[in-house]
Design an enzyme around this catalytic site. Structure first.
Site, PDB file in Angstrom:
ATOM      1  N   THR A   1      -1.418   1.875   6.828  1.00 29.84           N
ATOM      2  CA  THR A   1      -0.745   0.249   6.300  1.00 29.84           C
ATOM      3  C   THR A   1      -0.535  -0.906   7.345  1.00 29.84           C
ATOM      4  O   THR A   1      -0.054  -0.793   8.089  1.00 29.84           O
ATOM      5  CB  THR A   1       0.095   0.237   4.647  1.00 29.84           C
ATOM      6  OG1 THR A   1       0.947  -0.516   5.040  1.00 29.84           O
ATOM      7  CG2 THR A   1       1.995   0.602   5.826  1.00 29.84           C
ATOM      8  N   GLY A   2      -1.209  -1.656   6.548  1.00 29.77           N
ATOM      9  CA  GLY A   2      -1.573  -2.871   7.081  1.00 29.77           C
ATOM     10  C   GLY A   2      -2.638  -4.221   7.149  1.00 29.77           C
ATOM     11  O   GLY A   2      -3.092  -3.841   6.383  1.00 29.77           O
ATOM     12  N   GLY A   8      -5.995  -4.373   7.093  1.00 27.92           N
ATOM     13  CA  GLY A   8      -7.080  -3.672   6.803  1.00 27.92           C
ATOM     14  C   GLY A   8      -8.021  -3.534   7.812  1.00 27.92           C
ATOM     15  O   GLY A   8      -8.825  -2.728   8.501  1.00 27.92           O
ATOM     16  N   GLY A  26     -10.668  -2.798   1.742  1.00 30.95           N
ATOM     17  CA  GLY A  26      -9.204  -2.531   3.523  1.00 30.95           C
ATOM     18  C   GLY A  26      -9.904  -1.311   4.113  1.00 30.95           C
ATOM     19  O   GLY A  26     -10.730  -0.299   3.063  1.00 30.95           O
ATOM     20  N   ARG A  58     -14.239  -7.636  -0.822  1.00 31.31           N
ATOM     21  CA  ARG A  58     -13.623  -7.643   0.056  1.00 31.31           C
ATOM     22  C   ARG A  58     -12.879  -5.536  -0.370  1.00 31.31           C
ATOM     23  O   ARG A  58     -11.826  -5.505  -1.234  1.00 31.31           O
ATOM     24  CB  ARG A  58     -12.599  -8.255   0.074  1.00 31.31           C
ATOM     25  CG  ARG A  58     -11.448  -7.738   1.058  1.00 31.31           C
ATOM     26  CD  ARG A  58     -10.222  -7.165   0.948  1.00 31.31           C
ATOM     27  NE  ARG A  58      -9.283  -7.313   2.630  1.00 31.31           N
ATOM     28  CZ  ARG A  58      -8.740  -6.218   2.567  1.00 31.31           C
ATOM     29  NH1 ARG A  58      -7.784  -5.320   1.358  1.00 31.31           N
ATOM     30  NH2 ARG A  58      -7.799  -5.829   3.840  1.00 31.31           N
ATOM     31  N   THR A 101       0.920  -1.131   0.145  1.00 30.19           N
ATOM     32  CA  THR A 101      -0.235   0.100   0.010  1.00 30.19           C
ATOM     33  C   THR A 101       0.852   0.889  -0.432  1.00 30.19           C
ATOM     34  O   THR A 101       1.735   0.671   0.019  1.00 30.19           O
ATOM     35  CB  THR A 101      -1.110  -0.135   1.372  1.00 30.19           C
ATOM     36  OG1 THR A 101      -2.218  -0.807   0.966  1.00 30.19           O
ATOM     37  CG2 THR A 101      -1.418   1.073   1.542  1.00 30.19           C
TER      38      THR A 101
HETATM   39  N1  ASP Z   1      -4.496  -1.545   4.353  1.00 34.04           N
HETATM   40  C1  ASP Z   1      -4.052  -2.462   2.957  1.00 34.04           C
HETATM   41  C2  ASP Z   1      -5.676  -3.270   3.103  1.00 34.04           C
HETATM   42  O1  ASP Z   1      -6.108  -4.033   3.801  1.00 34.04           O
HETATM   43  C3  ASP Z   1      -2.934  -3.541   2.968  1.00 34.04           C
HETATM   44  C4  ASP Z   1      -1.804  -2.898   2.740  1.00 34.04           C
HETATM   45  O2  ASP Z   1      -1.815  -1.866   3.766  1.00 34.04           O
HETATM   46  O3  ASP Z   1      -0.787  -3.328   2.540  1.00 34.04           O
HETATM   47  O4  ASP Z   1      -6.371  -3.246   1.915  1.00 34.04           O
END
Ligand code: ASP
Length: 315
Positions: free
Chosen positions: A233-234, A236, A212, A210, A182
């Site tokens: 980021t993380g 979601g 996020g 889905r 992300t």
């Molecule tokens: N937060 C993003 C999601 O869940 C994924 C990511 O940050 O890599 O779509």
């Protein structure tokens, strides 16, 4: 003097030095620096925080290494569906798109939603129709393809699992290992206005439409001149339930904490308790930056007119 500050991220997770070659590490760092420079150049020329975050995210979306725009991960059906959001802290206007396909720069479309639609959040086919109406650049599926992401998907497409980005090739490792992709940016401009932008392909093998945290205002993206601008980021699902980006704002606004403390409270305490791996970047209207993560690494960078200019990957 007003501090001009640009902060970016390119995802967080189990990013460890042992998995990286020096060449690959340098290419990542270069990509981050390029995006940081593009965003900072807008601020230096007297541009707005919103235009700065958009400029930085466009560069990261165009870079195949990052899971956003070109190089986005594959869904269960083997296509790329992207999410993005942008928010202007000076007027609390926001634009977000989800489940969009073939849009070269999802952040451009999110900005268009913010500026030229009566809406905040648009999805799927309707969002694509709006892109065409506004003359936003589209690309064929091939443009978004990357062998690396295809292999990640192939390894788990017959399973029910989803996986986060930047992962190993082995299927069991894919499911166990947690690396996120992300991209995001936050900025503070010469008028002390702040803005945030985030863009992603989401999770490999995601299904059922889905969505996020990235395009969810308050979840993965938030900006408010009274406190801060945040891009996350993380994992979601957890960031949405934690209302992570807005929570940093709320802690600052209602508890009177500073940005660093508020970001740490959310990322290092609240999200850890909820088993939400990842991180966030933030900036306040004084131009103070925060980059906080509870994972092994986070692709990140910060540049400011006090001479700061750093890009980094690991802790
Ligand atoms: N937060 C993003 C999601 O869940 C994924 C990511 O940050 O890599 O779509």
């Amino acid at each position: 003097m007003q501090k001009l500050t640009m902060v970016i991220h390119g995802g967080a997770g189990t990013i460890v030095k042992e998995d990286m070659t020096t060449e690959l590490e340098n290419v990542y760092l270069q990509g981050l620096q390029e995006a940081l420079n593009a965003g900072y150049a807008v601020l230096e020329e007297g541009g707005t925080a919103v235009n700065a975050v958009k400029a930085a995210v466009v560069i990261l979306e165009d870079n195949v290494l990052f899971n956003a725009g070109r190089g986005s991960v594959f869904t269960k059906k083997g296509v790329q569906e992207m999410d993005a959001a942008i928010m202007d802290g000076s007027n609390l206007e926001a634009g977000a798109v989800t489940g969009i396909r073939n849009v070269r720069n999802p952040i451009e479309l999110a900005t268009e939603v913010m500026r030229h639609s009566d809406h905040v959040f648009v999805a799927g086919k309707g969002a694509n129709d709006f892109a065409i109406k506004q003359g936003i650049k589209l690309e064929p599926d091939d443009y978004f393809f990357s062998q690396y992401r295809y292999n990640q998907w192939k390894a788990i497409r017959d399973s029910d699992g989803t996986s986060l980005d930047h992962t190993h090739q082995d299927a069991t490792e894919l499911l166990r290992d947690k690396k996120f992709g992300t991209v995001g940016a936050v900025a503070c401009d010469k008028n002390g206005n702040v803005a945030a932008a985030t863009s992603t392909g989401g999770l490999t093998n995601k299904k059922f439409g889905r969505i996020g945290d990235t395009p969810v205002i308050g979840g993965g993206t938030y900006a408010n001149n009274e406190t801060c601008a945040i891009s996350c980021t993380g994992e979601g699902e957890v960031f949405i339930r934690a209302v992570a980006a807005y929570d940093v704002h709320a802690i600052m606004q209602y508890k009177g904490e500073n940005l660093q403390k508020a970001a740490e409270e959310v990322v290092l305490h609240k999200l850890v308790k909820m088993k939400g791996e990842g991180g966030l970047i933030g900036v306040d209207p004084q131009g103070n930056a925060a980059m906080v993560f509870n994972s092994a690494g986070m692709y990140r960078g910060v540049k400011s007119n006090d001479g700061t200019n750093e890009v980094a990957i690991y802790k």
